[in-house]
Write an enzyme that holds these catalytic residues in place. Structure first.
Site, PDB file in Angstrom:
ATOM      1  N   GLU A  45       0.836  -1.197   0.000  1.00 38.33           N
ATOM      2  CA  GLU A  45       0.000   0.000   0.000  1.00 38.33           C
ATOM      3  C   GLU A  45       0.876   1.254   0.000  1.00 38.33           C
ATOM      4  O   GLU A  45       1.859   1.339   0.739  1.00 38.33           O
ATOM      5  CB  GLU A  45      -0.896  -0.027   1.236  1.00 38.33           C
ATOM      6  N   LYS A 119      -9.265   2.802  -2.265  1.00 40.56           N
ATOM      7  CA  LYS A 119      -9.567   2.176  -0.980  1.00 40.56           C
ATOM      8  C   LYS A 119     -10.948   2.617  -0.513  1.00 40.56           C
ATOM      9  O   LYS A 119     -11.255   3.804  -0.449  1.00 40.56           O
ATOM     10  CB  LYS A 119      -8.494   2.586   0.036  1.00 40.56           C
ATOM     11  N   CYS A 155      -5.606  -2.848   1.799  1.00 42.48           N
ATOM     12  CA  CYS A 155      -5.420  -2.935   3.250  1.00 42.48           C
ATOM     13  C   CYS A 155      -6.726  -3.112   4.026  1.00 42.48           C
ATOM     14  O   CYS A 155      -7.259  -4.208   4.115  1.00 42.48           O
ATOM     15  CB  CYS A 155      -4.655  -1.712   3.744  1.00 42.48           C
ATOM     16  N   SER A 181       0.300  -2.358   7.075  1.00 44.05           N
ATOM     17  CA  SER A 181      -0.275  -2.756   8.356  1.00 44.05           C
ATOM     18  C   SER A 181       0.802  -2.741   9.433  1.00 44.05           C
ATOM     19  O   SER A 181       1.663  -3.627   9.476  1.00 44.05           O
ATOM     20  CB  SER A 181      -0.879  -4.163   8.249  1.00 44.05           C
ATOM     21  N   LYS A 187      -0.972  -8.979  16.295  1.00 45.15           N
ATOM     22  CA  LYS A 187      -1.505  -8.533  15.008  1.00 45.15           C
ATOM     23  C   LYS A 187      -1.545  -9.668  13.976  1.00 45.15           C
ATOM     24  O   LYS A 187      -2.445  -9.709  13.138  1.00 45.15           O
ATOM     25  CB  LYS A 187      -0.651  -7.374  14.483  1.00 45.15           C
ATOM     26  N   ILE A 301      19.481  -1.558  33.582  1.00 42.77           N
ATOM     27  CA  ILE A 301      19.029  -2.456  32.527  1.00 42.77           C
ATOM     28  C   ILE A 301      18.419  -1.715  31.341  1.00 42.77           C
ATOM     29  O   ILE A 301      18.553  -2.147  30.195  1.00 42.77           O
ATOM     30  CB  ILE A 301      18.036  -3.501  33.094  1.00 42.77           C
ATOM     31  N   ASP A 302      17.752  -0.579  31.564  1.00 42.83           N
ATOM     32  CA  ASP A 302      17.119   0.134  30.453  1.00 42.83           C
ATOM     33  C   ASP A 302      18.156   0.675  29.471  1.00 42.83           C
ATOM     34  O   ASP A 302      18.019   0.522  28.257  1.00 42.83           O
ATOM     35  CB  ASP A 302      16.254   1.286  30.977  1.00 42.83           C
ATOM     36  N   THR A 402      16.034   6.411  27.056  1.00 42.92           N
ATOM     37  CA  THR A 402      16.027   5.014  27.492  1.00 42.92           C
ATOM     38  C   THR A 402      14.899   4.652  28.455  1.00 42.92           C
ATOM     39  O   THR A 402      14.889   3.553  29.002  1.00 42.92           O
ATOM     40  CB  THR A 402      17.366   4.657  28.155  1.00 42.92           C
ATOM     41  N   GLU A 407       7.790   3.464  33.328  1.00 43.36           N
ATOM     42  CA  GLU A 407       8.224   4.771  33.829  1.00 43.36           C
ATOM     43  C   GLU A 407       7.476   5.902  33.153  1.00 43.36           C
ATOM     44  O   GLU A 407       7.060   6.877  33.805  1.00 43.36           O
ATOM     45  CB  GLU A 407       9.725   4.932  33.604  1.00 43.36           C
ATOM     46  N   LYS A 526       3.804  15.243  30.865  1.00 47.01           N
ATOM     47  CA  LYS A 526       5.165  14.806  30.584  1.00 47.01           C
ATOM     48  C   LYS A 526       5.220  13.990  29.295  1.00 47.01           C
ATOM     49  O   LYS A 526       6.085  14.196  28.436  1.00 47.01           O
ATOM     50  CB  LYS A 526       5.708  13.957  31.739  1.00 47.01           C
TER      51      LYS A 526
END
Length: 557
Positions: A45, A119, A155, A181, A187, A301-302, A402, A407, A526
């Site tokens: 598409e 479409k 689509c 898509s 999905k 870790i992030d 990150t 969060e 934020k």
């Protein structure tokens, strides 16, 4: 009338608005398909423009250039090679939509535009806003391509019964669905279910072709397929990879049938989340022509997972990690950041922020006196943000934010501090999924990853308690519920839009649920200022989830 047909599926990665570049990609794909004996090459598409073009469609001179580009593509088919089916916005020249723009699939063959189909159903939910820029087309019949009546459905038209029904009743022999898509968890099953429903209703085989690549907050996985009239999959194209696949069709007693190719559809897993982030980041950086990325490396870790994604997407030579210790940074964090950057092969710099903390303290003392706890913590975060942006100005690299979805949901982040940057690969990834993806990457290395195989995230980064290290002894769980609890409550509130009473009925503590609701609601301002990030779930923060900042409604108990 022909009894055989070779249709190539071109699962390609176009670049938004790069008309000449996309046309070159289309012609190169056509040439490759021709070598495989293709009669027709199908493209996704809006493959000429990229998808979704949003308000570019409202610029008349953009549409003029798109139509000129399609005519040039049509002229290129005069060489006797395969016909092509491409997608493009098209200004309608007659009928009730005269002068309006339709999201169209165009058949180009023999040097001409031989057919166009618009479409019918324009999606206008979640991330989609097509009614803003396109006019819905009327139902139409199949188009004749190389002696076969193809039923083109663009689509969203596959998700409704009426388009396929009209095509079947007017003589279509194969249903053909060019798609843009975007991927999200789950999905694949939705697409397959709708395709199978259209096959059941019409008795016709169906070709589902999806585009590949990242576009701002969206990522497209490909995962194209063909279903025969018996509902059995004949062809599966791989997710996350470009592919030109020639499918071979024959006319049989009960209609057209696609020759099956040995391939299996891999079930969705944590690897899909990781690959989605890699592809989205790679395309965001490369299509916007950044030379690389900068990452504030905390030893947590992030930032470690973000660095792994960046190295796999771009290569270690394009990733700069920056450790910015304060007096509260532990030796473990310093060691972990250095070890992770070393595993990945990324450049690591260290810039201590204590001088900036002291300078800001002195600057603000006449007004603030002694800064309170939150103010002092945020000064540290903003000193780090300022440092990263200064390095970005100097080197040209984009700052990669990150923060994870947990969060971002509750506002556990600092505006103009750790939220500053150009893109956030983890924006739609909950904290527990961050852990899962980190484990997965340490155990997996796929073709196309530009980082090293083997462990890239030190085990201690995964096992230690997360902390912002903005004050002595700080842990995330001092301010937030345990992440396994927080993530479940957030998924109830964000993805499932559940009331507080329903979440409590699931077994969660009333005060905890109320607290999370308040945090989620108050952090809207934020999130509105946060950088874009790749969509991974059904309700990603960004254009998909739009709540008012000023909002007096509450569901608290």
């Amino acid at each position: 009338m022909t009894d055989t047909l070779a249709i190539a599926l071109a699962q390609i990665n176009p670049t938004m608005g790069a008309l000449a570049g996309n046309a070159a990609l289309i012609l190169a794909s056509r040439a490759e398909a021709a070598k495989g004996g293709a009669d027709v090459v199908l493209f996704p598409e809006l493959s000429v423009t990229g998808y979704p073009p949003e308000d570019l469609v409202l610029k008349p001179f953009f549409i003029d250039r798109v139509m000129d580009q399609v005519r040039e593509l049509a002229a290129a088919t005069a060489d006797g090679g395969p016909a092509i089916i491409v997608g493009a916005p098209w200004r309608v020249e007659e009928g009730s939509n005269k002068g309006k723009i339709e999201n169209s699939a165009l058949v180009l063959d023999g040097g001409e535009i031989v057919a166009r189909v618009g479409k019918v159903h324009l999606p206008n939910y979640h991330v989609f806003d097509e009614m803003r820029v396109f006019a819905p087309a009327a139902l139409s019949g199949p188009v004749m391509v190389r002696g076969v009546r193809l039923g083109l459905m663009v689509c969203e038209d596959m998700w409704f019964e009426d388009v396929a029904e009209c095509l079947e009743e007017s003589g279509a022999e194969i249903l053909v669905v060019p798609n843009g898509s975007p991927w999200e968890r789950g999905k694949d099953n939705q697409r397959l279910a709708h395709a199978a429903a259209r096959v059941s209703e019409t008795g016709l085989p169906i070709i589902y072709l999806n585009q590949l690549g990242g576009q701002d907050e969206l990522v497209f996985d490909g995962s194209s397929f063909v279903l025969n009239p018996d509902h059995k999959p004949a062809v599966w194209l791989p997710a996350w990879q470009p592919r030109i696949e020639v499918t071979r069709w024959s006319r049989q007693e009960r209609g057209w049938h696609c020759e099956a190719k040995p391939a299996e559809r891999a079930p969705e897993d944590t690897g899909d989340l990781y690959q989605a982030m890699v592809l989205a980041l790679r395309d965001y950086v490369e299509k916007n022509r950044f030379p690389g990325v900068l990452i504030g490396m905390s030893g947590g870790i992030d930032s470690a997972l973000s660095a792994a994604i960046a190295v796999d997407a771009l290569g270690p030579e394009k990733v700069i990690t920056v450790m910015m210790p304060s007096p509260y940074t532990s030796q473990d964090s310093l060691d972990d950041a250095a070890e992770c950057s070393g595993y990945l092969g990324a450049t690591l710099h260290s810039v201590a922020i204590e001088p900036a903390m002291q300078a800001f303290g002195a600057m603000l003392a006449p007004v603030l006196g002694e800064a309170n706890d939150i103010t002092a913590q945020n000064v540290q975060s903003r000193a780090r943000g300022l440092t990263l942006m200064a390095l970005s100005n100097q080197f040209g690299h984009m700052v990669l934010t990150t923060g994870n979805k947990s969060e971002m949901a509750v506002g556990y982040a600092t505006l103009y501090g750790d939220m500053c940057g150009g893109f956030n690969a983890l924006k739609d990834l909950y904290k527990m999924q961050v852990y899962a993806c980190s484990h997965w990457r340490n155990q997996n290395h796929l073709p196309g990853f530009k980082g090293p195989a083997g462990r890239v995230i030190p085990e201690r980064i995964i096992t230690k308690a997360p902390s912002a290290e903005l004050k002595p002894g700080q842990k995330d769980q001092d301010s937030l519920p345990p992440y396994e609890v927080l993530d479940d409550i957030l998924e109830c509130l964000v993805e499932n839009e559940m009331a507080v009473s329903e979440i409590i009925a699931r077994g969660h503590d009333k005060e905890t649920v109320n607290k999370v609701w308040r945090l989620l609601d108050r952090a809207e301002y934020k999130r509105r200022q946060s950088p874009p990030g790749v969509k991974l779930t059904a309700r990603a923060f960004g254009k998909e989830r739009r709540y008012p900042i000023t909002n007096g409604f509450t569901s608290l108990l």
